[in-house]
Design a protein around this motif. Structure first.
Motif, PDB file in Angstrom:
ATOM      1  N   TYR A 102      17.233   1.489  -5.107  1.00  6.35           N
ATOM      2  CA  TYR A 102      16.336   0.676  -5.926  1.00  6.35           C
ATOM      3  C   TYR A 102      16.265   1.287  -7.316  1.00  6.35           C
ATOM      4  O   TYR A 102      15.711   2.366  -7.498  1.00  6.35           O
ATOM      5  CB  TYR A 102      14.950   0.602  -5.287  1.00  6.35           C
ATOM      6  CG  TYR A 102      14.929  -0.221  -4.021  1.00  6.35           C
ATOM      7  CD1 TYR A 102      14.520  -1.555  -4.051  1.00  6.35           C
ATOM      8  CD2 TYR A 102      15.352   0.322  -2.810  1.00  6.35           C
ATOM      9  CE1 TYR A 102      14.522  -2.320  -2.896  1.00  6.35           C
ATOM     10  CE2 TYR A 102      15.352  -0.440  -1.655  1.00  6.35           C
ATOM     11  CZ  TYR A 102      14.939  -1.754  -1.698  1.00  6.35           C
ATOM     12  OH  TYR A 102      14.945  -2.521  -0.565  1.00  6.35           O
ATOM     13  N   ARG A 122       4.692  -0.221  -5.288  1.00  7.05           N
ATOM     14  CA  ARG A 122       3.853  -1.415  -5.428  1.00  7.05           C
ATOM     15  C   ARG A 122       4.456  -2.606  -4.704  1.00  7.05           C
ATOM     16  O   ARG A 122       3.730  -3.402  -4.075  1.00  7.05           O
ATOM     17  CB  ARG A 122       3.698  -1.753  -6.919  1.00  7.05           C
ATOM     18  CG  ARG A 122       2.826  -2.979  -7.210  1.00  7.05           C
ATOM     19  CD  ARG A 122       3.045  -3.455  -8.628  1.00  7.05           C
ATOM     20  NE  ARG A 122       4.422  -3.899  -8.843  1.00  7.05           N
ATOM     21  CZ  ARG A 122       4.955  -4.107 -10.041  1.00  7.05           C
ATOM     22  NH1 ARG A 122       4.243  -3.872 -11.130  1.00  7.05           N
ATOM     23  NH2 ARG A 122       6.218  -4.515 -10.145  1.00  7.05           N
ATOM     24  N   ASP A 123       5.789  -2.723  -4.744  1.00  7.81           N
ATOM     25  CA  ASP A 123       6.439  -3.946  -4.271  1.00  7.81           C
ATOM     26  C   ASP A 123       7.082  -3.843  -2.892  1.00  7.81           C
ATOM     27  O   ASP A 123       7.428  -4.871  -2.299  1.00  7.81           O
ATOM     28  CB  ASP A 123       7.532  -4.360  -5.272  1.00  7.81           C
ATOM     29  CG  ASP A 123       6.958  -4.722  -6.638  1.00  7.81           C
ATOM     30  OD1 ASP A 123       5.755  -5.054  -6.699  1.00  7.81           O
ATOM     31  OD2 ASP A 123       7.709  -4.658  -7.629  1.00  7.81           O
ATOM     32  N   TYR A 124       7.254  -2.630  -2.361  1.00 14.59           N
ATOM     33  CA  TYR A 124       7.995  -2.479  -1.112  1.00 14.59           C
ATOM     34  C   TYR A 124       7.281  -1.545  -0.139  1.00 14.59           C
ATOM     35  O   TYR A 124       6.550  -0.641  -0.542  1.00 14.59           O
ATOM     36  CB  TYR A 124       9.405  -1.920  -1.377  1.00 14.59           C
ATOM     37  CG  TYR A 124      10.270  -2.822  -2.207  1.00 14.59           C
ATOM     38  CD1 TYR A 124      10.980  -3.868  -1.622  1.00 14.59           C
ATOM     39  CD2 TYR A 124      10.379  -2.635  -3.588  1.00 14.59           C
ATOM     40  CE1 TYR A 124      11.793  -4.701  -2.390  1.00 14.59           C
ATOM     41  CE2 TYR A 124      11.178  -3.467  -4.364  1.00 14.59           C
ATOM     42  CZ  TYR A 124      11.873  -4.494  -3.759  1.00 14.59           C
ATOM     43  OH  TYR A 124      12.657  -5.316  -4.520  1.00 14.59           O
ATOM     44  N   GLU A 125       7.536  -1.781   1.150  1.00  9.80           N
ATOM     45  CA  GLU A 125       7.116  -0.870   2.202  1.00  9.80           C
ATOM     46  C   GLU A 125       8.377  -0.216   2.757  1.00  9.80           C
ATOM     47  O   GLU A 125       9.174  -0.893   3.423  1.00  9.80           O
ATOM     48  CB  GLU A 125       6.357  -1.618   3.304  1.00  9.80           C
ATOM     49  CG  GLU A 125       5.021  -2.172   2.847  1.00  9.80           C
ATOM     50  CD  GLU A 125       4.256  -2.798   3.998  1.00  9.80           C
ATOM     51  OE1 GLU A 125       4.407  -2.307   5.141  1.00  9.80           O
ATOM     52  OE2 GLU A 125       3.532  -3.780   3.758  1.00  9.80           O
ATOM     53  N   ASP A 161       6.726   1.048  -9.489  1.00 13.51           N
ATOM     54  CA  ASP A 161       7.084  -0.335  -9.155  1.00 13.51           C
ATOM     55  C   ASP A 161       7.572  -0.435  -7.714  1.00 13.51           C
ATOM     56  O   ASP A 161       7.267  -1.394  -7.003  1.00 13.51           O
ATOM     57  CB  ASP A 161       8.169  -0.843 -10.099  1.00 13.51           C
ATOM     58  CG  ASP A 161       7.638  -1.107 -11.502  1.00 13.51           C
ATOM     59  OD1 ASP A 161       6.396  -1.169 -11.669  1.00 13.51           O
ATOM     60  OD2 ASP A 161       8.464  -1.236 -12.424  1.00 13.51           O
ATOM     61  N   PHE A 162       8.341   0.556  -7.277  1.00 18.13           N
ATOM     62  CA  PHE A 162       8.866   0.525  -5.912  1.00 18.13           C
ATOM     63  C   PHE A 162       7.730   0.542  -4.895  1.00 18.13           C
ATOM     64  O   PHE A 162       7.688  -0.300  -3.986  1.00 18.13           O
ATOM     65  CB  PHE A 162       9.795   1.714  -5.675  1.00 18.13           C
ATOM     66  CG  PHE A 162      10.244   1.842  -4.246  1.00 18.13           C
ATOM     67  CD1 PHE A 162      11.230   1.014  -3.741  1.00 18.13           C
ATOM     68  CD2 PHE A 162       9.657   2.775  -3.402  1.00 18.13           C
ATOM     69  CE1 PHE A 162      11.643   1.112  -2.417  1.00 18.13           C
ATOM     70  CE2 PHE A 162      10.059   2.878  -2.074  1.00 18.13           C
ATOM     71  CZ  PHE A 162      11.045   2.043  -1.584  1.00 18.13           C
ATOM     72  N   ASN A 183       1.347   7.874  -3.012  1.00 22.37           N
ATOM     73  CA  ASN A 183       2.060   6.712  -2.490  1.00 22.37           C
ATOM     74  C   ASN A 183       2.965   7.086  -1.323  1.00 22.37           C
ATOM     75  O   ASN A 183       3.104   6.327  -0.357  1.00 22.37           O
ATOM     76  CB  ASN A 183       2.886   6.070  -3.602  1.00 22.37           C
ATOM     77  CG  ASN A 183       2.033   5.328  -4.613  1.00 22.37           C
ATOM     78  OD1 ASN A 183       1.001   4.764  -4.264  1.00 22.37           O
ATOM     79  ND2 ASN A 183       2.447   5.334  -5.865  1.00 22.37           N
ATOM     80  N   MET A 207      14.562   1.348 -10.217  1.00 19.55           N
ATOM     81  CA  MET A 207      13.264   1.010 -10.784  1.00 19.55           C
ATOM     82  C   MET A 207      12.401   2.260 -10.770  1.00 19.55           C
ATOM     83  O   MET A 207      12.779   3.283 -10.189  1.00 19.55           O
ATOM     84  CB  MET A 207      12.590  -0.098  -9.971  1.00 19.55           C
ATOM     85  CG  MET A 207      12.417   0.250  -8.494  1.00 19.55           C
ATOM     86  SD  MET A 207      11.533  -1.032  -7.544  1.00 19.55           S
ATOM     87  CE  MET A 207      12.537  -2.467  -7.855  1.00 19.55           C
TER      88      MET A 207
END
Length: 245
Positions: free
Chosen positions: A71, A80-83, A77-78, A112, A73
């Motif tokens: 990824y 925030r957008d992915y599990e 952002d990672f 995180n 990014m």
């Protein structure tokens, strides 16, 4: 040129240590934040995820893995957008944090990451045991270094994660490890449900952002701090004392 306050580490390179720990853990899933050229990720055998805003890989980073997800990014952002566990459809047993060097980014990545793993997961970070005080500067300034031999080394102030965790998260098990070039820490006995660091994030930034490491502070930092040798951790079944079940 060296100084009297230089602390040298004698263990293996950090990327070899991370790979050996992942194997000792028999990891089902691995996540690396800050992949850069893939030196560490290429040594991991299990299904993996790599996150970096600008990959510079040149070799075969997939190696023996059955699957690898990259990824490009920021880590913010990672997460925030992915599990992560849903990406590989398996638990994330080991996470290696090697992203930005200012401590506030590491603190956010740690928070995180703890949420993305599980109670018996393992989090690792290198660069927390600097060879000298100069390399802990928040902005890398090699031209301004007194120790010219180590002017290219830069850890930033990620060392602050240790006293932060000791103060705010004494429930964690934190092990400092003697790996080259600037030490590593292993963090276990995790609590993915903990909100302590997130709730206190800005208070922690205000408390620690003005602290700069000098020779006197660095001496106190190392005084009384146990640094484990890699052979002690990885000899036989001793890894279970550090990486958990």
């Amino acid at each position: 040129m060296t100084t009297a306050f230089t602390h040298w580490h004698s263990g293996p390179p950090y990327f070899d240590f991370v790979a050996r720990m992942a194997r000792a853990k028999n990891a089902r899933g691995f996540l690396e934040v800050g992949v850069r050229d893939g030196t560490t990720l290429s040594r991991i055998d299990c299904p993996s995820i790599g996150v970096d805003p600008f990959f510079q890989t040149t070799g075969n980073v997939i190696g023996k893995k059955t699957n690898l997800y990259l990824y490009q990014m920021t880590s913010a952002d990672f997460f925030r957008d992915y599990e992560p566990s849903r990406i590989i459809n398996a638990p994330i047993d080991v996470i290696f944090l090697d992203g930005l060097h200012p401590f506030e980014y590491l603190l956010r990545d740690f928070t995180n990451s703890e949420r993305a793993t599980h109670r018996h997961g393992l989090l690792m970070r290198d660069d927390c045991l600097s060879a000298n005080a100069e390399m802990t500067e928040r902005t890398h300034n090699p031209e301004g270094r007194a120790n010219r031999d180590l002017a290219g080394w830069w850890t930033g102030d990620v060392w602050k994660l240790l006293p932060i965790l000791e103060k705010y998260r004494p429930d964690l098990r934190v092990t400092a490890v003697d790996v080259r070039p600037a030490g590593s820490i292993c963090i276990t006995d995790l609590d993915p449900s903990s909100m302590i660091l997130e709730r206190n994030y800005y208070a922690i930034l205000d408390e620690y952002r003005g602290i700069m490491m000098d020779d006197a502070l660095r001496a106190r930092f190392y005084d009384g701090r146990t640094i484990a040798e890699t052979d002690t951790i990885l000899d036989g079944f001793e890894a279970s004392l550090f990486v958990g079940p």
